[in-house]
Design an enzyme around this catalytic site. Structure first.
Site, PDB file in Angstrom:
ATOM      1  N   LYS A 161       2.275  -4.075   6.328  1.00  0.00           N
ATOM      2  CA  LYS A 161       2.628  -4.017   4.898  1.00  0.00           C
ATOM      3  C   LYS A 161       4.127  -3.791   4.747  1.00  0.00           C
ATOM      4  O   LYS A 161       4.806  -4.436   3.951  1.00  0.00           O
ATOM      5  CB  LYS A 161       1.843  -2.900   4.195  1.00  0.00           C
ATOM      6  CG  LYS A 161       0.369  -3.159   4.111  1.00  0.00           C
ATOM      7  CD  LYS A 161       0.081  -4.357   3.218  1.00  0.00           C
ATOM      8  CE  LYS A 161      -1.338  -4.845   3.310  1.00  0.00           C
ATOM      9  NZ  LYS A 161      -1.561  -6.135   2.661  1.00  0.00           N
ATOM     10  N   TYR A 214      -1.654  -1.578  10.786  1.00  0.00           N
ATOM     11  CA  TYR A 214      -1.950  -2.117   9.458  1.00  0.00           C
ATOM     12  C   TYR A 214      -0.822  -1.743   8.485  1.00  0.00           C
ATOM     13  O   TYR A 214      -0.275  -2.601   7.784  1.00  0.00           O
ATOM     14  CB  TYR A 214      -3.299  -1.582   8.938  1.00  0.00           C
ATOM     15  CG  TYR A 214      -3.453  -1.754   7.447  1.00  0.00           C
ATOM     16  CD1 TYR A 214      -3.709  -3.014   6.912  1.00  0.00           C
ATOM     17  CD2 TYR A 214      -3.298  -0.683   6.559  1.00  0.00           C
ATOM     18  CE1 TYR A 214      -3.817  -3.192   5.535  1.00  0.00           C
ATOM     19  CE2 TYR A 214      -3.402  -0.851   5.192  1.00  0.00           C
ATOM     20  CZ  TYR A 214      -3.659  -2.099   4.694  1.00  0.00           C
ATOM     21  OH  TYR A 214      -3.746  -2.278   3.320  1.00  0.00           O
ATOM     22  N   SER A 236       0.837  -1.198   0.000  1.00  0.00           N
ATOM     23  CA  SER A 236       0.000   0.000   0.000  1.00  0.00           C
ATOM     24  C   SER A 236       0.872   1.249   0.000  1.00  0.00           C
ATOM     25  O   SER A 236       1.978   1.256   0.569  1.00  0.00           O
ATOM     26  CB  SER A 236      -0.850  -0.018   1.270  1.00  0.00           C
ATOM     27  OG  SER A 236      -1.402   1.242   1.512  1.00  0.00           O
TER      28      SER A 236
HETATM   29  P1  NAD Z   1     -10.747  -7.668   1.184  1.00  0.00           P
HETATM   30  O1  NAD Z   1     -10.949  -7.687   2.653  1.00  0.00           O
HETATM   31  O2  NAD Z   1     -11.929  -7.461   0.308  1.00  0.00           O
HETATM   32  O3  NAD Z   1     -10.018  -9.015   0.716  1.00  0.00           O
HETATM   33  C1  NAD Z   1      -9.114  -9.695   1.543  1.00  0.00           C
HETATM   34  C2  NAD Z   1      -9.557 -11.157   1.589  1.00  0.00           C
HETATM   35  O4  NAD Z   1      -8.643 -11.880   2.422  1.00  0.00           O
HETATM   36  C3  NAD Z   1     -10.949 -11.333   2.191  1.00  0.00           C
HETATM   37  O5  NAD Z   1     -11.752 -12.099   1.301  1.00  0.00           O
HETATM   38  C4  NAD Z   1     -10.714 -12.077   3.502  1.00  0.00           C
HETATM   39  O6  NAD Z   1     -11.768 -12.966   3.804  1.00  0.00           O
HETATM   40  C5  NAD Z   1      -9.398 -12.785   3.214  1.00  0.00           C
HETATM   41  N1  NAD Z   1      -8.592 -13.086   4.382  1.00  0.00           N
HETATM   42  C6  NAD Z   1      -8.242 -12.276   5.414  1.00  0.00           C
HETATM   43  N2  NAD Z   1      -7.476 -12.931   6.300  1.00  0.00           N
HETATM   44  C7  NAD Z   1      -7.327 -14.194   5.818  1.00  0.00           C
HETATM   45  C8  NAD Z   1      -6.652 -15.359   6.297  1.00  0.00           C
HETATM   46  N3  NAD Z   1      -6.004 -15.364   7.449  1.00  0.00           N
HETATM   47  N4  NAD Z   1      -6.697 -16.487   5.540  1.00  0.00           N
HETATM   48  C9  NAD Z   1      -7.383 -16.517   4.377  1.00  0.00           C
HETATM   49  N5  NAD Z   1      -8.053 -15.453   3.884  1.00  0.00           N
HETATM   50  C10 NAD Z   1      -8.022 -14.304   4.600  1.00  0.00           C
HETATM   51  O7  NAD Z   1      -9.624  -6.572   0.892  1.00  0.00           O
HETATM   52  P2  NAD Z   1      -9.148  -5.937  -0.495  1.00  0.00           P
HETATM   53  O8  NAD Z   1      -9.555  -4.526  -0.502  1.00  0.00           O
HETATM   54  O9  NAD Z   1      -9.484  -6.803  -1.621  1.00  0.00           O
HETATM   55  O10 NAD Z   1      -7.570  -5.960  -0.246  1.00  0.00           O
HETATM   56  C11 NAD Z   1      -6.751  -7.023  -0.682  1.00  0.00           C
HETATM   57  C12 NAD Z   1      -5.334  -6.780  -0.216  1.00  0.00           C
HETATM   58  O11 NAD Z   1      -4.885  -5.531  -0.713  1.00  0.00           O
HETATM   59  C13 NAD Z   1      -5.194  -6.714   1.305  1.00  0.00           C
HETATM   60  O12 NAD Z   1      -3.973  -7.324   1.668  1.00  0.00           O
HETATM   61  C14 NAD Z   1      -5.137  -5.228   1.575  1.00  0.00           C
HETATM   62  O13 NAD Z   1      -4.440  -4.917   2.747  1.00  0.00           O
HETATM   63  C15 NAD Z   1      -4.395  -4.729   0.345  1.00  0.00           C
HETATM   64  N6  NAD Z   1      -4.662  -3.324   0.054  1.00  0.00           N
HETATM   65  C16 NAD Z   1      -5.959  -2.907  -0.106  1.00  0.00           C
HETATM   66  C17 NAD Z   1      -6.225  -1.558  -0.368  1.00  0.00           C
HETATM   67  C18 NAD Z   1      -7.644  -1.085  -0.510  1.00  0.00           C
HETATM   68  O14 NAD Z   1      -7.858   0.115  -0.505  1.00  0.00           O
HETATM   69  N7  NAD Z   1      -8.630  -1.939  -0.693  1.00  0.00           N
HETATM   70  C19 NAD Z   1      -5.167  -0.659  -0.475  1.00  0.00           C
HETATM   71  C20 NAD Z   1      -3.860  -1.111  -0.327  1.00  0.00           C
HETATM   72  C21 NAD Z   1      -3.616  -2.462  -0.072  1.00  0.00           C
HETATM   73  C1  UD1 Z   2      -6.676   4.854   3.848  1.00  0.00           C
HETATM   74  C2  UD1 Z   2      -5.696   4.383   4.893  1.00  0.00           C
HETATM   75  C3  UD1 Z   2      -4.536   3.674   4.214  1.00  0.00           C
HETATM   76  C4  UD1 Z   2      -5.042   2.531   3.346  1.00  0.00           C
HETATM   77  C5  UD1 Z   2      -6.056   3.084   2.349  1.00  0.00           C
HETATM   78  C6  UD1 Z   2      -6.677   1.958   1.567  1.00  0.00           C
HETATM   79  C7  UD1 Z   2      -5.902   5.945   6.765  1.00  0.00           C
HETATM   80  C8  UD1 Z   2      -5.230   7.034   7.543  1.00  0.00           C
HETATM   81  N1  UD1 Z   2      -5.229   5.508   5.687  1.00  0.00           N
HETATM   82  O1  UD1 Z   2      -6.043   5.774   3.007  1.00  0.00           O
HETATM   83  O2  UD1 Z   2      -3.667   3.163   5.198  1.00  0.00           O
HETATM   84  O3  UD1 Z   2      -3.990   1.906   2.652  1.00  0.00           O
HETATM   85  O4  UD1 Z   2      -7.113   3.768   3.059  1.00  0.00           O
HETATM   86  O5  UD1 Z   2      -7.491   2.456   0.567  1.00  0.00           O
HETATM   87  O6  UD1 Z   2      -6.976   5.497   7.106  1.00  0.00           O
HETATM   88  N2  UD1 Z   2     -12.375  11.107   3.663  1.00  0.00           N
HETATM   89  C9  UD1 Z   2     -13.395  11.944   4.048  1.00  0.00           C
HETATM   90  N3  UD1 Z   2     -14.518  11.391   4.591  1.00  0.00           N
HETATM   91  C10 UD1 Z   2     -14.660  10.049   4.789  1.00  0.00           C
HETATM   92  C11 UD1 Z   2     -13.612   9.190   4.385  1.00  0.00           C
HETATM   93  C12 UD1 Z   2     -12.467   9.754   3.837  1.00  0.00           C
HETATM   94  O7  UD1 Z   2     -13.307  13.164   3.901  1.00  0.00           O
HETATM   95  O8  UD1 Z   2     -15.697   9.606   5.297  1.00  0.00           O
HETATM   96  C13 UD1 Z   2     -11.170  11.683   3.025  1.00  0.00           C
HETATM   97  C14 UD1 Z   2      -9.880  11.424   3.763  1.00  0.00           C
HETATM   98  O9  UD1 Z   2      -9.631  12.421   4.696  1.00  0.00           O
HETATM   99  C15 UD1 Z   2      -8.869  11.405   2.598  1.00  0.00           C
HETATM  100  C16 UD1 Z   2      -9.671  10.855   1.431  1.00  0.00           C
HETATM  101  O10 UD1 Z   2     -11.036  11.054   1.762  1.00  0.00           O
HETATM  102  O11 UD1 Z   2      -8.473  12.723   2.288  1.00  0.00           O
HETATM  103  C17 UD1 Z   2      -9.434   9.371   1.166  1.00  0.00           C
HETATM  104  O12 UD1 Z   2      -9.629   8.655   2.367  1.00  0.00           O
HETATM  105  P1  UD1 Z   2      -9.622   7.052   2.428  1.00  0.00           P
HETATM  106  O13 UD1 Z   2     -10.542   6.513   1.393  1.00  0.00           O
HETATM  107  O14 UD1 Z   2      -9.871   6.655   3.837  1.00  0.00           O
HETATM  108  O15 UD1 Z   2      -8.159   6.648   1.967  1.00  0.00           O
HETATM  109  P2  UD1 Z   2      -6.716   7.104   2.565  1.00  0.00           P
HETATM  110  O16 UD1 Z   2      -6.864   7.966   3.754  1.00  0.00           O
HETATM  111  O17 UD1 Z   2      -5.928   7.621   1.430  1.00  0.00           O
END
Ligand code: NAD
Ligand code: UD1
Length: 333
Positions: free
Chosen positions: A153, A149, A124
């Site tokens: 990562k 969290y 991330s």
């Molecule tokens: P998500 O929660 O939709 O998907 C993660 C999946 O992993 C889920 O289906 C959950 O059931 C499964 N899981 C969790 N722990 C597990 C375990 N111990 N064994 C087996 N399965 C398990 O999340 P996502 O948004 O699809 O994210 C996927 C990956 O990307 C995650 O590692 C997350 O941290 C990373 N990531 C997500 C974002 C985001 O904004 N969505 C941003 C940066 C990184």
């Molecule tokens: C957040 C996480 C980051 C994670 C990422 C995944 C925090 C501090 N960071 O990032 O670790 O990897 O999500 O997608 O939580 N906002 C509002 N109102 C809301 C929600 C968000 O104004 O109800 C604003 C936030 O202040 C920010 C932007 O929207 O400026 C995006 O927020 P968000 O979607 O939570 O993502 P990040 O903060 O970038």
């Protein structure tokens, strides 16, 4: 390639499975269904015509995980499984380290034992912390993570780099995602948050469906064009396609690479709100609130490495991201 996708029924994992299948790869999904539902498999089938083989296994369970490796001849792993709620990670850090670090170590050990040499890992942009100038470049390394969290990562990135140095056969691509939003165009796959959404887009969607009264905009006094926070939102289908390119790259190149996945463009909170209003055809309520602790003003990616190494360039803009999200949330009210 025959690819194990951990967390493959989740938000990003499910979209990636679709793109892998479309690209001709064989997908096996492993998920404990902690944060996703089994019916995602039928949705993948509805889109691609193929229902992937599925194991309901927890990566923390080494013995169960080993059975999956024993029964399959994987060539690669794309590792999404993990917990991802920033606020929750502050309250229950041990669970986050246990799942996201402990579980991952089980997986990396078994990859080594079964000679599965190719890995793509979900990292991330949070690992940049608040230390650097935008656009964030991979060579900056790590900043100060502000929550457990984010630290899970960062630790995974370190483990993968060390493991690739110690094992000359290993290859890995660490993808640093910026802000994935959107949904599959079919309206079948998308993100269903648990409880009150932390992230912006799911919150906006809940304002639209009437679950929340108004959007709380966290701060309008940042040093940004409209004072609200700026992020690099990327369509989840673009992000999914980056994984296909990344695993194909890993297969051809040894060692570890860290690559940003974003669009390179920043949008403010109000830009996103207005794009969603365009998608749903009406105004949505919002109120300006205090800044959210831990937030930074601006985050967007330098995308040149993704372009150079993977040939990846995001295709979809913020309007398309909001249109596809809106369609998904209408179908899944
Ligand atoms: P998500 O929660 O939709 O998907 C993660 C999946 O992993 C889920 O289906 C959950 O059931 C499964 N899981 C969790 N722990 C597990 C375990 N111990 N064994 C087996 N399965 C398990 O999340 P996502 O948004 O699809 O994210 C996927 C990956 O990307 C995650 O590692 C997350 O941290 C990373 N990531 C997500 C974002 C985001 O904004 N969505 C941003 C940066 C990184
Ligand atoms: C957040 C996480 C980051 C994670 C990422 C995944 C925090 C501090 N960071 O990032 O670790 O990897 O999500 O997608 O939580 N906002 C509002 N109102 C809301 C929600 C968000 O104004 O109800 C604003 C936030 O202040 C920010 C932007 O929207 O400026 C995006 O927020 P968000 O979607 O939570 O993502 P990040 O903060 O970038």
């Amino acid at each position: 390639m025959k690819i194990l996708v951990t967390g493959g029924t989740g938000f990003i994992g499910s979209h990636t499975c679709v793109e892998l299948i479309n690209a001709g790869h064989e997908v096996v999904i492993l998920d404990n269904l902690y944060n996703s539902k089994i019916d995602v498999l039928d949705k993948i089938k509805a889109i691609t015509g193929i229902k992937p083989k599925f194991y309901q296994v927890d990566i923390k369970d080494y013995n169960e995980l080993e059975k999956v490796f024993g029964e399959n001849n994987f060539e690669a792993v794309i590792h999404f499984a993990g917990y991802k709620a920033v606020g929750e990670s502050v309250s229950i850090p041990l669970d986050y380290y246990d799942n996201n670090v402990g579980g991952s170590i089980n997986l990396y050990r078994l990859m080594k034992k079964y000679s599965v040499d190719n890995l793509v890992f979900s990292s991330s942009a949070t690992v940049y912390g608040d230390n650097f100038e935008v656009p964030f470049k991979e060579e900056y390394g790590y900043g100060n993570t502000t929550n457990p969290y984010g630290t899970t990562k960062l630790v995974n990135e370190m483990i993968i780099n060390d493991n690739c140095k110690a094992n000359e056969k290993a290859s890995a691509v660490i993808l640093r995602y910026f802000n994935p939003i959107g949904a599959h165009e079919s309206g079948l796959l998308g993100e269903i948050p648990n409880g009150i959404p932390n992230n912006l887009l799911p919150y906006v969607a809940q304002v639209e469906t009437g679950i929340r009264e108004y959007l709380r905009v966290f701060g309008d006094d940042y040093d940004t064009p409209d004072g609200t926070g700026v992020r690099d939102y990327i369509h989840v289908v673009d992000l999914a396609k980056a994984h296909v390119l990344a695993i194909e790259y890993a297969q051809k190149h040894k060692g570890a690479q860290t690559i940003n996945v974003g669009t390179g463009n920043g949008y403010s909170v109000l830009d996103v709100l207005h794009a969603y209003e365009k998608a749903c055809g009406r105004k949505l309520e919002y109120k300006i609130m205090e800044r959210r602790p831990g937030d930074i003003a601006t985050s967007y990616a330098d995308v040149s490495k993704a372009e150079r190494l993977l040939g990846f360039k995001a295709k979809y803009d913020i309007d398309k991201m909001c249109e596809d999200s809106y369609r998904f949330y209408q179908n899944n009210k």
